[in-house]
Design a protein around this motif. Structure first.
Motif, PDB file in Angstrom:
ATOM      1  N   TYR A   1       0.838  -1.086  -0.106  1.00  0.00           N
ATOM      2  CA  TYR A   1       0.172   0.039   0.118  1.00  0.00           C
ATOM      3  C   TYR A   1       0.790   1.295   0.021  1.00  0.00           C
ATOM      4  O   TYR A   1       2.025   1.435   0.607  1.00  0.00           O
ATOM      5  N   ARG A   2       0.299   2.375  -0.476  1.00  0.00           N
ATOM      6  CA  ARG A   2       1.113   3.756  -0.581  1.00  0.00           C
ATOM      7  C   ARG A   2       0.244   4.390   0.584  1.00  0.00           C
ATOM      8  O   ARG A   2       0.865   5.290   1.226  1.00  0.00           O
ATOM      9  N   ASP A   3      -0.941   4.406   0.710  1.00  0.00           N
ATOM     10  CA  ASP A   3      -1.752   5.185   1.712  1.00  0.00           C
ATOM     11  C   ASP A   3      -2.916   3.917   1.969  1.00  0.00           C
ATOM     12  O   ASP A   3      -4.025   4.017   1.644  1.00  0.00           O
ATOM     13  N   VAL A   4      -2.432   3.203   3.172  1.00  0.00           N
ATOM     14  CA  VAL A   4      -3.471   1.818   3.493  1.00  0.00           C
ATOM     15  C   VAL A   4      -4.620   2.533   3.590  1.00  0.00           C
ATOM     16  O   VAL A   4      -5.632   1.680   3.168  1.00  0.00           O
ATOM     17  N   VAL A   5      -4.929   3.404   4.642  1.00  0.00           N
ATOM     18  CA  VAL A   5      -6.286   3.837   4.881  1.00  0.00           C
ATOM     19  C   VAL A   5      -7.169   4.079   3.833  1.00  0.00           C
ATOM     20  O   VAL A   5      -8.266   3.673   3.377  1.00  0.00           O
ATOM     21  N   THR A   6      -6.742   5.162   2.872  1.00  0.00           N
ATOM     22  CA  THR A   6      -7.671   5.423   1.695  1.00  0.00           C
ATOM     23  C   THR A   6      -7.851   4.258   0.629  1.00  0.00           C
ATOM     24  O   THR A   6      -8.760   4.137   0.239  1.00  0.00           O
ATOM     25  N   GLU A   7      -6.791   3.354   0.485  1.00  0.00           N
ATOM     26  CA  GLU A   7      -7.022   2.524  -0.483  1.00  0.00           C
ATOM     27  C   GLU A   7      -7.876   1.476  -0.052  1.00  0.00           C
ATOM     28  O   GLU A   7      -8.753   0.823  -0.935  1.00  0.00           O
ATOM     29  N   VAL A   8      -7.767   1.036   1.297  1.00  0.00           N
ATOM     30  CA  VAL A   8      -8.679   0.048   1.959  1.00  0.00           C
ATOM     31  C   VAL A   8     -10.084   0.452   1.986  1.00  0.00           C
ATOM     32  O   VAL A   8     -11.164  -0.380   1.258  1.00  0.00           O
ATOM     33  N   VAL A   9     -10.315   1.651   2.236  1.00  0.00           N
ATOM     34  CA  VAL A   9     -11.737   2.336   2.168  1.00  0.00           C
ATOM     35  C   VAL A   9     -12.216   2.149   0.480  1.00  0.00           C
ATOM     36  O   VAL A   9     -13.481   1.819   0.654  1.00  0.00           O
TER      37      VAL A   9
ATOM     38  N   ASP B   1       0.118  -1.538   8.853  1.00  0.00           N
ATOM     39  CA  ASP B   1      -1.318  -1.388   8.013  1.00  0.00           C
ATOM     40  C   ASP B   1      -2.426  -1.459   9.117  1.00  0.00           C
ATOM     41  O   ASP B   1      -3.411  -0.590   8.966  1.00  0.00           O
ATOM     42  N   ASP B   2      -2.004  -2.797   9.888  1.00  0.00           N
ATOM     43  CA  ASP B   2      -3.399  -2.895  10.799  1.00  0.00           C
ATOM     44  C   ASP B   2      -3.409  -1.595  11.840  1.00  0.00           C
ATOM     45  O   ASP B   2      -4.531  -1.286  12.135  1.00  0.00           O
ATOM     46  N   LEU B   3      -2.352  -1.239  12.305  1.00  0.00           N
ATOM     47  CA  LEU B   3      -2.328  -0.093  13.330  1.00  0.00           C
ATOM     48  C   LEU B   3      -2.987   1.155  12.460  1.00  0.00           C
ATOM     49  O   LEU B   3      -3.795   1.906  13.284  1.00  0.00           O
ATOM     50  N   ALA B   4      -2.342   1.524  11.454  1.00  0.00           N
ATOM     51  CA  ALA B   4      -2.933   2.678  10.642  1.00  0.00           C
ATOM     52  C   ALA B   4      -4.485   2.851  10.454  1.00  0.00           C
ATOM     53  O   ALA B   4      -5.170   3.445  10.745  1.00  0.00           O
ATOM     54  N   LEU B   5      -4.931   1.262  10.196  1.00  0.00           N
ATOM     55  CA  LEU B   5      -6.342   1.252   9.907  1.00  0.00           C
ATOM     56  C   LEU B   5      -7.005   1.431  11.244  1.00  0.00           C
ATOM     57  O   LEU B   5      -8.112   1.891  11.433  1.00  0.00           O
TER      58      LEU B   5
END
Ligand code: PMM
Length: 308
Positions: free
Chosen positions: A156-164, A198-202
């Motif tokens: 991911y480059r920006d995990v939160v934006t990409e996952v959402v 990634d998990d912590l950022a989410l």
């Protein structure tokens, strides 16, 4: 984030973050594999989870731990159906954790009231239509591929934006297949094609899910990121799965405080207590905010200021 008062068709509104107790009827799940393979023991354990404060019980018959292999559908059906039936008969709200349409349909016939698909309908292209026909709530989790190869997909480059965004696209896909959008629950899929950061950022940014305007399920329970976070400082060994429950309860209550609709946990008692406390604090805060009452003074202390 304020908790949204999402009511899902056919389910109660618990007035706080709900607790989904995990019941893995598998020989190989990463933290409770093999313990509940016998249907009688599994049903008894599900009832125990409810007695400890679970609002729902999530029954799964196929491990999704990193590297896990698929089980034959007949095997999955044989594991879950007696347990779903046994719990539903006793009035428990059951969700079925499966990636297969056939299992979802049979489980709903046996009394399950939610379909929880870690692939969000992507592993079986008949799933979304099956859920639409069944007319039950559907958990659409973030998923990039089967467990056997998912660690290689954590890029991911920006995990939160990409996952959402990826879950948003899957939400559109299942709605196009006929699922009522009011029945969809979304889930960031902690630990699925994700590294610890990634998990912590989410988990730190659950507010970002508000754009999808759907109830959010968060499942941190005993996951690898907690084990790594709490690794033995001397050896660097991750904390064993069975010793991650305090961190799980903390993660769950942090999710509740950010507005999660439900959390999914193995050890129910601590999380059930914690989400009740979180709800009480939120209710107290909103009353104070409206100037209607003052906060209660600490026990043993009068609210009347005495002169010295
Ligand atoms: N994680 C697991 C299994 N099912 N379902 C949802 N909705 N979200 C999750 O993150 C999730 C899940 C893997 O954990 P387990 O093997 O301990 O059940």
């Amino acid at each position: 984030m304020e908790r949204h008062s999402y009511t899902l068709p056919g389910l109660p509104d618990w007035g706080r973050c709900a607790v989904l107790g995990i019941l893995n009827v598998t020989p190989d799940s990463f933290s409770d594999g093999g313990r509940w393979l016998d249907p009688g023991r599994a049903v008894a354990h599900g009832l125990e989870l409810v007695a400890q404060g679970a609002d729902l019980v999530d029954v799964g018959g196929e491990s999704t731990r990193p590297g896990a292999r698929r089980v034959p559908v007949e095997e999955e059906l044989a594991r879950v159906l007696p347990v779903v039936r046994g719990l539903a008969r006793q009035g428990v709200t059951v969700s079925i954790d499966t990636m297969r349409a056939e299992v979802a349909e049979a489980a709903v016939d046996a009394g399950a009231r939610i379909v929880n698909d870690v692939s969000g309908g992507r592993a079986d292209d008949r799933m979304a239509k099956a859920v639409a026909r069944a007319g039950v709530p559907f958990v659409v989790m973030h998923w990039r591929g089967q467990s056997a190869g998912m660690d290689g997909l954590a890029d991911y480059r920006d995990v939160v934006t990409e996952v959402v965004a990826e879950v948003g696209r899957q939400l559109d896909a299942v709605v196009s297949a006929g699922v009522d959008p009011a029945q969809v629950i979304v889930d960031p899929g902690l630990g699925f094609a994700k590294g610890r950061g990634d998990d912590l950022a989410l988990l730190a940014a659950l507010d970002a899910w508000a754009v999808l305007d759907r109830p959010l399920l968060v499942a941190p329970s005993r996951k690898r990121f907690l084990g790594e976070l709490l690794a033995d400082p001397a050896t660097g060994e991750p904390r064993p799965a069975g010793e991650r429950d305090a961190a799980t309860a903390a993660a769950a209550v942090l999710a509740a405080a950010q507005g999660a609709w439900a959390v999914r946990v193995h050890e129910v008692r601590a999380t059930a207590d914690a989400v009740r406390l979180e709800a009480a604090l939120r209710a107290s805060r909103s009353r104070v905010g409206q100037g209607r009452v003052r906060p209660d003074p600490p026990a043993g202390q009068s609210s009347v200021r005495r002169s010295r």
